[in-house]
Each structure stands twice: as C-alpha cells, then as structure tokens.
Design a protein around this motif. Sequence first.
Motif, short mmCIF file in Angstrom:
data_model
loop_
_atom_site.label_atom_id
_atom_site.label_comp_id
_atom_site.label_asym_id
_atom_site.label_seq_id
_atom_site.Cartn_x
_atom_site.Cartn_y
_atom_site.Cartn_z
N LYS A 31 142.31 108.82 48.22
CA LYS A 31 141.98 109.52 46.99
C LYS A 31 142.28 108.66 45.77
N GLU A 32 143.39 107.93 45.82
CA GLU A 32 143.80 107.07 44.72
C GLU A 32 142.98 105.78 44.64
N GLY A 33 142.30 105.43 45.72
CA GLY A 33 141.53 104.20 45.75
C GLY A 33 142.32 103.00 46.22
N ARG A 34 143.55 103.23 46.64
CA ARG A 34 144.40 102.16 47.16
C ARG A 34 145.43 102.77 48.11
N ARG A 35 145.97 101.91 48.98
CA ARG A 35 147.01 102.40 49.89
C ARG A 35 148.19 101.46 49.87
N LEU A 36 149.37 102.06 50.05
CA LEU A 36 150.60 101.28 50.04
C LEU A 36 150.69 100.47 51.33
N VAL A 37 150.84 99.17 51.18
CA VAL A 37 150.95 98.28 52.33
C VAL A 37 152.42 98.01 52.65
N ALA A 38 153.22 97.74 51.60
CA ALA A 38 154.62 97.40 51.83
C ALA A 38 155.44 97.60 50.56
N LYS A 39 156.73 97.82 50.77
CA LYS A 39 157.72 97.82 49.69
C LYS A 39 158.72 96.73 50.02
N GLN A 40 158.99 95.88 49.07
CA GLN A 40 159.97 94.81 49.27
C GLN A 40 161.05 94.93 48.22
N GLU A 41 162.30 95.01 48.68
CA GLU A 41 163.44 95.07 47.77
C GLU A 41 164.09 93.69 47.71
N PHE A 42 164.45 93.28 46.51
CA PHE A 42 165.05 91.97 46.30
C PHE A 42 166.47 92.13 45.79
N ALA A 43 167.35 91.26 46.24
CA ALA A 43 168.72 91.20 45.74
C ALA A 43 168.67 90.78 44.28
N PRO A 44 169.78 90.84 43.56
CA PRO A 44 169.75 90.47 42.14
C PRO A 44 169.11 89.09 41.90
N ILE A 45 168.02 89.11 41.16
CA ILE A 45 167.27 87.90 40.82
C ILE A 45 166.82 87.99 39.37
N THR A 46 166.24 86.92 38.87
CA THR A 46 165.78 86.90 37.49
C THR A 46 164.36 87.45 37.38
N GLN A 47 164.00 87.83 36.16
CA GLN A 47 162.66 88.36 35.89
C GLN A 47 161.60 87.30 36.16
N ALA A 48 161.88 86.05 35.85
CA ALA A 48 160.91 84.98 36.07
C ALA A 48 160.58 84.82 37.55
N TYR A 49 161.60 84.92 38.40
CA TYR A 49 161.38 84.77 39.84
C TYR A 49 160.54 85.92 40.38
N ILE A 50 160.84 87.14 39.97
CA ILE A 50 160.09 88.29 40.49
C ILE A 50 158.64 88.25 40.00
N ASN A 51 158.42 87.76 38.79
CA ASN A 51 157.05 87.61 38.29
C ASN A 51 156.29 86.57 39.10
N ALA A 52 156.95 85.49 39.50
CA ALA A 52 156.30 84.46 40.31
C ALA A 52 155.93 85.01 41.68
N VAL A 53 156.81 85.80 42.27
CA VAL A 53 156.53 86.41 43.58
C VAL A 53 155.35 87.38 43.45
N ALA A 54 155.36 88.21 42.41
CA ALA A 54 154.28 89.18 42.20
C ALA A 54 152.94 88.48 41.97
N ASP A 55 152.95 87.40 41.20
CA ASP A 55 151.71 86.65 40.96
C ASP A 55 151.18 86.04 42.24
N GLY A 56 152.08 85.59 43.11
CA GLY A 56 151.65 85.05 44.40
C GLY A 56 150.96 86.09 45.25
N LYS A 57 151.46 87.32 45.24
CA LYS A 57 150.83 88.42 45.99
C LYS A 57 149.49 88.80 45.36
N ARG A 58 149.44 88.80 44.03
CA ARG A 58 148.18 89.13 43.34
C ARG A 58 147.10 88.10 43.65
N ASN A 59 147.49 86.84 43.78
CA ASN A 59 146.53 85.79 44.10
C ASN A 59 145.93 85.98 45.49
N LEU A 60 146.64 86.70 46.36
CA LEU A 60 146.12 87.00 47.70
C LEU A 60 145.21 88.22 47.72
#
Length: 102
Positions: A31-60
């Motif tokens: 109904k939403e047009g998308r489905r949840l594939v995975a949730k990944q929790e990360f230990a304390p990290i910086t905003q720059a690192y999490i943005n890099a990880v998210a961009d890598g997933k978006r590129n896929l």
Amino acid sequence: MTLVSNVLKGLKMSATKEYTIEIYKTDRRMKEGRRLVAKQEFAPITQAYINAVADGKRNLGFTVEVFETWVTKKNLISGKEYQEKYDTPHFCSASSESYWSM
C-alpha cells in the motif's frame, strides 16, 4: 596537556550517537509503495559516518531512512525526562495519557 587528555578532548568534540537505519525497497504490491527490507542499528558513531553508510545503500537502489536510536521525552506524570527508542508506539510511551490510563 598530556596525550591522554588531548585524545579525550577530541572524543568530546566529535558528537557520537547511536543510529538506526531502515532500508526499504520499492514494491508496488504494498500500500505504501515500498517494503521494509532491514533495520540496522549502529553503536555510537558520528553523523558523517552514518551519512556515508546511508549513501552507499542509496547507490544500490534502496530507500534509506536514518533515525537517532534513542529520543528524549518527558514523562507525563513525573515530568522527568527519559529516553526511549524512536519507534516506540505512542500508547506504550510514558509520555502519553493512554499509557497511564490502562
């Protein structure tokens, strides 16, 4: 200043937080047009690192949403602040009236 105090000072400067990434895939059957594939929790990290990880997933080709794992809320009865997970349902949160009326 000693080397240890410089290192500790450097850790305070870089704000590390716990993040959760929700990864979605486009799916017209949902109904939403998308489905949840995975949730990944990360230990304390910086905003720059999490943005890099998210961009890598978006590129896929995935849709990625980034959340801070713990949010600060105010207890309805006592007025004290506390932390709970970002995806806690409203009726299960101590900040809601429905939690206290059961």
